[in-house]
Design a protein around this motif. Sequence first.
Motif, PDB file in Angstrom:
ATOM      1  N   VAL A 262       0.851  -1.183   0.000  1.00  0.00           N
ATOM      2  CA  VAL A 262       0.000   0.000   0.000  1.00  0.00           C
ATOM      3  C   VAL A 262       0.890   1.236   0.000  1.00  0.00           C
ATOM      4  N   GLY A 263       0.341   2.315  -0.520  1.00  0.00           N
ATOM      5  CA  GLY A 263       1.014   3.603  -0.479  1.00  0.00           C
ATOM      6  C   GLY A 263       0.549   4.389   0.726  1.00  0.00           C
ATOM      7  N   MET A 264       1.417   4.542   1.709  1.00  0.00           N
ATOM      8  CA  MET A 264       1.075   5.216   2.950  1.00  0.00           C
ATOM      9  C   MET A 264       1.777   6.568   3.010  1.00  0.00           C
ATOM     10  N   GLY A 265       1.556   7.283   4.081  1.00  0.00           N
ATOM     11  CA  GLY A 265       2.220   8.560   4.262  1.00  0.00           C
ATOM     12  C   GLY A 265       1.598   9.675   3.456  1.00  0.00           C
ATOM     13  N   ASN A 266       2.362  10.732   3.273  1.00  0.00           N
ATOM     14  CA  ASN A 266       1.887  11.913   2.562  1.00  0.00           C
ATOM     15  C   ASN A 266       1.585  11.591   1.110  1.00  0.00           C
ATOM     16  N   LYS A 267       0.325  11.702   0.721  1.00  0.00           N
ATOM     17  CA  LYS A 267      -0.141  11.460  -0.645  1.00  0.00           C
ATOM     18  C   LYS A 267       0.211  10.063  -1.143  1.00  0.00           C
ATOM     19  N   GLY A 268       0.394   9.136  -0.227  1.00  0.00           N
ATOM     20  CA  GLY A 268       0.707   7.764  -0.623  1.00  0.00           C
ATOM     21  C   GLY A 268       2.073   7.599  -1.238  1.00  0.00           C
ATOM     22  N   LEU A 269       3.038   8.441  -0.851  1.00  0.00           N
ATOM     23  CA  LEU A 269       4.368   8.403  -1.460  1.00  0.00           C
ATOM     24  C   LEU A 269       5.323   7.474  -0.722  1.00  0.00           C
ATOM     25  N   ARG A 270       4.847   6.716   0.246  1.00  0.00           N
ATOM     26  CA  ARG A 270       5.706   5.803   0.997  1.00  0.00           C
ATOM     27  C   ARG A 270       5.190   4.378   0.789  1.00  0.00           C
ATOM     28  N   PRO A 271       5.692   3.654  -0.198  1.00  0.00           N
ATOM     29  CA  PRO A 271       5.227   2.268  -0.412  1.00  0.00           C
ATOM     30  C   PRO A 271       5.684   1.385   0.747  1.00  0.00           C
ATOM     31  N   VAL A 272       4.737   0.664   1.329  1.00  0.00           N
ATOM     32  CA  VAL A 272       4.997  -0.208   2.466  1.00  0.00           C
ATOM     33  C   VAL A 272       4.492  -1.600   2.119  1.00  0.00           C
ATOM     34  N   LEU A 273       5.326  -2.592   2.382  1.00  0.00           N
ATOM     35  CA  LEU A 273       5.017  -3.990   2.094  1.00  0.00           C
ATOM     36  C   LEU A 273       4.747  -4.715   3.402  1.00  0.00           C
ATOM     37  N   PHE A 274       3.593  -5.356   3.490  1.00  0.00           N
ATOM     38  CA  PHE A 274       3.225  -6.194   4.626  1.00  0.00           C
ATOM     39  C   PHE A 274       3.230  -7.647   4.179  1.00  0.00           C
ATOM     40  N   ALA A 275       3.668  -8.533   5.083  1.00  0.00           N
ATOM     41  CA  ALA A 275       3.671  -9.963   4.770  1.00  0.00           C
ATOM     42  C   ALA A 275       3.412 -10.745   6.051  1.00  0.00           C
ATOM     43  N   ARG A 276       2.428 -11.649   6.004  1.00  0.00           N
ATOM     44  CA  ARG A 276       2.165 -12.558   7.121  1.00  0.00           C
ATOM     45  C   ARG A 276       2.900 -13.869   6.868  1.00  0.00           C
ATOM     46  N   VAL A 277       4.009 -14.046   7.570  1.00  0.00           N
ATOM     47  CA  VAL A 277       4.817 -15.258   7.460  1.00  0.00           C
ATOM     48  C   VAL A 277       4.506 -16.109   8.674  1.00  0.00           C
ATOM     49  N   GLU A 278       3.857 -17.251   8.443  1.00  0.00           N
ATOM     50  CA  GLU A 278       3.313 -18.058   9.530  1.00  0.00           C
ATOM     51  C   GLU A 278       2.412 -17.161  10.383  1.00  0.00           C
ATOM     52  N   GLN A 279       2.775 -16.925  11.640  1.00  0.00           N
ATOM     53  CA  GLN A 279       1.965 -16.075  12.486  1.00  0.00           C
ATOM     54  C   GLN A 279       2.660 -14.765  12.829  1.00  0.00           C
ATOM     55  N   ASP A 280       3.715 -14.433  12.100  1.00  0.00           N
ATOM     56  CA  ASP A 280       4.445 -13.195  12.330  1.00  0.00           C
ATOM     57  C   ASP A 280       4.187 -12.237  11.187  1.00  0.00           C
ATOM     58  N   LEU A 281       4.511 -10.975  11.440  1.00  0.00           N
ATOM     59  CA  LEU A 281       4.279  -9.926  10.457  1.00  0.00           C
ATOM     60  C   LEU A 281       5.598  -9.264  10.114  1.00  0.00           C
ATOM     61  N   LEU A 282       5.886  -9.203   8.822  1.00  0.00           N
ATOM     62  CA  LEU A 282       7.042  -8.484   8.311  1.00  0.00           C
ATOM     63  C   LEU A 282       6.565  -7.215   7.622  1.00  0.00           C
ATOM     64  N   MET A 283       7.288  -6.118   7.879  1.00  0.00           N
ATOM     65  CA  MET A 283       6.958  -4.834   7.259  1.00  0.00           C
ATOM     66  C   MET A 283       8.216  -4.267   6.628  1.00  0.00           C
ATOM     67  N   TYR A 284       8.086  -3.815   5.398  1.00  0.00           N
ATOM     68  CA  TYR A 284       9.193  -3.213   4.660  1.00  0.00           C
ATOM     69  C   TYR A 284       8.723  -1.927   4.013  1.00  0.00           C
ATOM     70  N   GLU A 285       9.642  -0.982   3.945  1.00  0.00           N
ATOM     71  CA  GLU A 285       9.377   0.273   3.249  1.00  0.00           C
ATOM     72  C   GLU A 285      10.372   0.441   2.117  1.00  0.00           C
ATOM     73  N   ALA A 286       9.891   0.854   0.957  1.00  0.00           N
ATOM     74  CA  ALA A 286      10.740   1.035  -0.223  1.00  0.00           C
ATOM     75  C   ALA A 286      11.492   2.354  -0.114  1.00  0.00           C
ATOM     76  N   PHE A 287      12.733   2.347  -0.563  1.00  0.00           N
ATOM     77  CA  PHE A 287      13.527   3.561  -0.632  1.00  0.00           C
ATOM     78  C   PHE A 287      14.357   3.534  -1.903  1.00  0.00           C
ATOM     79  N   SER A 288      14.752   4.704  -2.350  1.00  0.00           N
ATOM     80  CA  SER A 288      15.471   4.847  -3.614  1.00  0.00           C
ATOM     81  C   SER A 288      16.913   4.387  -3.454  1.00  0.00           C
ATOM     82  N   PHE A 289      17.372   3.610  -4.415  1.00  0.00           N
ATOM     83  CA  PHE A 289      18.755   3.130  -4.437  1.00  0.00           C
ATOM     84  C   PHE A 289      19.116   2.818  -5.886  1.00  0.00           C
ATOM     85  N   ALA A 290      20.238   3.391  -6.352  1.00  0.00           N
ATOM     86  CA  ALA A 290      20.587   3.236  -7.771  1.00  0.00           C
ATOM     87  C   ALA A 290      22.060   2.954  -7.989  1.00  0.00           C
ATOM     88  N   GLU A 291      22.797   2.592  -6.962  1.00  0.00           N
ATOM     89  CA  GLU A 291      24.227   2.359  -7.117  1.00  0.00           C
ATOM     90  C   GLU A 291      24.478   0.956  -7.659  1.00  0.00           C
TER      91      GLU A 291
END
Length: 1456
Positions: free
Chosen positions: A824-853
Amino acid sequence: MYTLCRTSHLATGVEHSVYCNFFHTAEKSLIISGANVLRVFRLVPEVQTKTPGAQRREDKDDISPPKVKLECMLTFTLHDNIATLGVVSLNPARDSLLLGFKDAKLSIVEYDPQTHNLKTISLHYFEKEEIQDGFYYNVHLPIVRVDPETRCACMLIYGRKIVVLPFRKELASDDVDYSSPLARGPIMQSYIIDPREFEALKIDNIKDMQFLYGYYDPTLVILYEPIKTFPGRVAVRQDTCCFAAISLNIRQRLNPVIWSLQNLPFDCFKLLAVPKPIGGALLFAANSLIYLTQSVPPYGISLNSLGDKNTNFPLRKQEGVILALDNACAEFLTEDRVVISLKTGELYVLTLVADSMRSVRSFHLDKSASSVLTCCMSVCEGQYLFLGSRLGNSLLLRFTEKELNDPVRSKSTFPADQEPPSKRKKLDTLGDWIASNVDEIEDPDILRVYGQEETSTVQTLASYQFEVMDSLLNIGPCGFVAMGEPAFLSEEYDTSVDPCVELVCTSGHGKNGALSILQRTIKPQILTTFDLPNIIDMWTLVGKRDDKKRKDTKDHSFLILSKEDSALILKTEEEISELEESGFNTASKTVFAGNIGNNRFIVQVNSGGVRLLDGAVQIQHVVIDIGSPIVGASIADPFLITLTECGTVMVFTLITSRYAVPKLSTKRIPNNKKYKIQNICAYCDQSGLFTTDFPDDGSIKRKVIKTDAEIKKELDDEDEMLYARTNTSVFDPPKSFEPAGLKQRINKWWKKWYREPRVSHWVVATTNNGDLEIYSLPDFIPSYTVRNFWLGHRVLVDHSHGQHSDQSRYPPENVPLIHEILMVGMGNKGLRPVLFARVEQDLLMYEAFSFAENLEPSQLKMRFRLIEHNMILREKFSCEMQRENEAKERRIDRVAKLKSFSNISVYNGVSSLCIEFQVFICGAYPHWVLLTVRGEYRFHPMTIDGSVKCFAPFRSVNCQNGFFIMHLEKREVAFWNHYLLYTPSTIAAIIFLILISGKITFLFYRGLCCICSKARCKSSGQGCEGSLRICLLPTILSYDAPWPVRKVPLRCTPHFIAHHLETKTYCVITSNTEPTTKIWKFNGDDKEEIEEERDERFIRVEVPIFTAQLFSPVNWQMIPNTDFDLDKWEHVTCCRNVLLAYEGDRSGLRGYIALGTTYSYGEDITCRGRIIIFDVIDVVPEPGQPLTKNRLKVLYNGEQKGPVTALTHCLGNLVSAIGQKIYIWQLKDQELVGVAFIDIPVYVHRLLTVKNLIYGSDICKSVFLLRFQETNRTLSIVSKDQKPMHVYSIEFLVDNSNLSFIVSDAEKNLIVMTYNPEARESIGGTRLIRKGDLNLGSHINSFFRIRCRVGDADSESKALALEKKHITMFATLDGSLGYVIVISERTYRRFSMIYNLLVQSLPHIAGLNPKSSRMFVSRQKLNINPSRVWFPFDVHINVLFSMIFGEFMKKLMNTL
């Protein structure tokens, strides 16, 4: 006794701030720090997308800066408090931060673009004994200063020595690879300067230091006081401060003193370097302001009459200004204008009026605004001013400049009674080589240098207007905390076993005073409840648009309730009713439903097909017959993605036309891979991060090739600068000295926010081997691959390019199940993509950030960073149920528990093109995950209502921005104990689930090692009856905070708060100040108030006037006619709700509000005090004012022979500390009758009781324990602590039948003591034994206890044990909250074993050692060893999130 301590609410105060290029050179960020929290903010303008009107406004040259908000991009929690903060540019790509820690530690860190985290560049440690000069305790905080030319940095340590950090500048930026750890860094070897060893000056007791602008070598100016004094000795010793400038020769390490000045006012405290072209330094004193520069004599002004009398330094009177600068903060707005924030919150703009020689000749002070009490200031983008505060909310202001009508000439800015500079005599301090009178100069060449007298500069004065743009919530400093019951609770919560409480704490000071109402969990307001059993999922849908009534409505018209074999369709417009005839499919289970085509159409997905509807009318029915049912679907308008059980993906695209019927075009994606897809999620990206283009932010170096014409033009420009002739001489003074206008200074940095968002569509999928894949739409081309996603890597890296072996892959049967993913796109105007994942009974959360190296052109230029959260979603099973679950076939839970929404309460986030989504997590432990425009993640549990099966947002005419929840009447599982309920969940592969009250075992589950608990849980089946509830979030609370909070401004200083249980009201003690010139003097046998004669420039003394007020929790306003004003010069020292004997109550006790006061007339008059006892009575309310049913009635008001410093109750009697005695009183016939007393050491300020035990604290002599024998009316001392300690607060630690004592002191320590007369070290029980000590890093001023949760116990024995066990919570002056709880020795040993391994194996931010930061701190050397029976659980939680599966895990398990 073993204890566990954790900080559950981070500090909210702000102490330091800087504005720098933290991420890259193309964007600046605001860095703020408070206590051990470091946060990175960026300025986000409130701009809309481009319209014709906005385009015309943008094209104007005089466009004003827009309104902005602060968005938090990163938050770091360190192991120690940040004492000082600085910025240096060592890397051409970004700036570095200099973090100073007490006593003498310095860390240089910078942003790491590869991990989206902080990386440590350099560490410096100066705490050796030979550097400390024999001092055991250090009271000075380090100060870091950076040279403006980035040649070196200096840190003041121990208040007398200076550490110099030289920076290597001779290397070209292209020759150094700053990303390589083997490259020679820009930081050279540091060395220490001891200014006391200088021959000419013996510099000692340094107050401040700054680097000057415009010098060839780094020049450090030092403000010091070699021989100290204080205001009481000004008549004997004054003008003790001195000033010296040191030139730092870094290569030869020579430090000559090039300039010094002595006999400065004793109250000087701060230096501020003046930027070029003026140069020099501003010296701030409490009553004066002085400008210093090397070439001309100093210029100073006195700001009040105290500045005229307390110094012999030549000062001029500043007419029209009466103020004091003590504790003031200052920052340059421009090169000649300084903004000053006083201790009272007023903002003044100081203009430095300079002449043609760039020397300051006068000051102009203009009062601009009244703001918050400030601790730090930073100018952002030349248009905004950030004010950080520990005593109130930090503010972001926008300032605009307005010119005044009267320009100021340098020769006419002096008072009328003083001669102009050309008429004054030559000063001795200038030397013989400078002429003080320009008229006496005869040499024309010299006259050409100094200029004619008539040549004078004209400097235009300006006034500034400040406007509040944004604020950061601060609940600190938390003085006293009271527990009460929320005013508005639904009836459904009355059956809860555990009481619903809220915390009310006093916050702020002066005009920033407020009451902060805190709740740990979200308590929704339930509107209605329906009994609907066997519902597994539900969706709300927007119906057909009615062009006549509501064109742009987003109200929901339908509610789909899915069962195992059918579906129920409800119409939810004005009333909720069942929809009997429609185009919906009700004969089978609904897999997914949603709106598509900008909410114009409805899509319903079943196991055998897809239906497209316009309202309730079916338009298209697509039958899917591929031999496998549909098990999942997701929408990213205009695409619909479906997934079958065999892993087949189908893409449906909505096609609309004005002349054709809308339809869904179908595309089947062939599965040519070895592993099948198990979960999908469609995502519409508006952030621009999902792109293959390289970012244009300056972080990627590009080779610039210049043409021959450009090279020739540069050479011609250089020749013209060197050899061209001009009629203007370099010696001619400028005709006007005026800073650049506002139009030239405006930096239109916000233009990038006018760009329209680039929308792209993607599909996020997981495979049965645990990989994560991202595909583009509509072509479904793989663009991003993460191997072994289920391991919970700290950073997700793209593995789609390059050759990778399958040796690191795990067999699918050994990979934990990934039940669900959500992007989902969260934050200001949805500019912060956040990934949720239910692995077994735990929750993983990741946020996308720019990287180009080092990425290929076809790769997506981004990465994902793991987000630490404080949620436990894992259900608790007994061993029998665990074995049953393992015996069952592994199946993916297809019921979605991650629900995104965009229109609940105030978090509707819906704009014209962008939607800000928030997430609700269903299950046994429901949570809200919020990320608003503020940019900080908020994780709020909603445990008050038990399990939530499913969730859906709801908006209608009768319920604006509400939601549906399917509540389970019987809980499927039990909660964890209260003290572990809000700790973060761990990684799916490495699970550390340690239940404190249960047993711990090590299990190997499908090839993975886990630590599990043997605690039993409640037995309940899956077929629990459910009820559908329509709820609203209470809007009186702010959920964009670590805890749901409401801050009620008081505009005065709150001191104490007490909750009256019978009437559910709060008594708040506040004070306002009143200026006066009267003092009390002893006149023979009596005292009298005398008014002193003072001139009009005298700053009058502020005398506090205390008031007792009664507040209602209904609206948090003062109840009319319930205030009680105390006498002038009378201070309230304590306020408690005491239970005294009362015959009219069944329990024999009644609650009263008791106050203890002290008259502070001065040191010549003996202190007296009063005890005032109030009874909160019920009266007939006034018409139209139902809250006036309560009044304060004075039962007792008696003067005592000494100051009343502490109050409490014991067995129905009143216990008071008066002077150096403790009295026990009995209330009879509205009079206090003495029962017993005992002598005490110095000053008792805290008293607590449990049964007949009285626990007290002395401000100097630590703590003691008394016992009151009611039958004998005897008060005797039982035990005490023999070691000296400056106590802040005390409380009990209750663990069933065990009772211990906890203390907080002035050194930010927590000490646990026990009474054990059988121990040898207690000397027969006369001494309290120290069982544990821990340095928390914050001053604790208030403790309170609360019973553990008994509703979560899975057996009667555990419920009885928890019923007699308390959690001791605390509130700090930094705005943080935490708790302390007693744990068993077995749990402590296992925690410590894991903790020691993790601390040694994992890196820490800024190189701080978590163990040393928690060591006990004392002012004196004590002949005792530290008791390490504390466990800092917050440190343990942080390192748990940093674990990765590999060699470290193998080492850990082999050791265990």
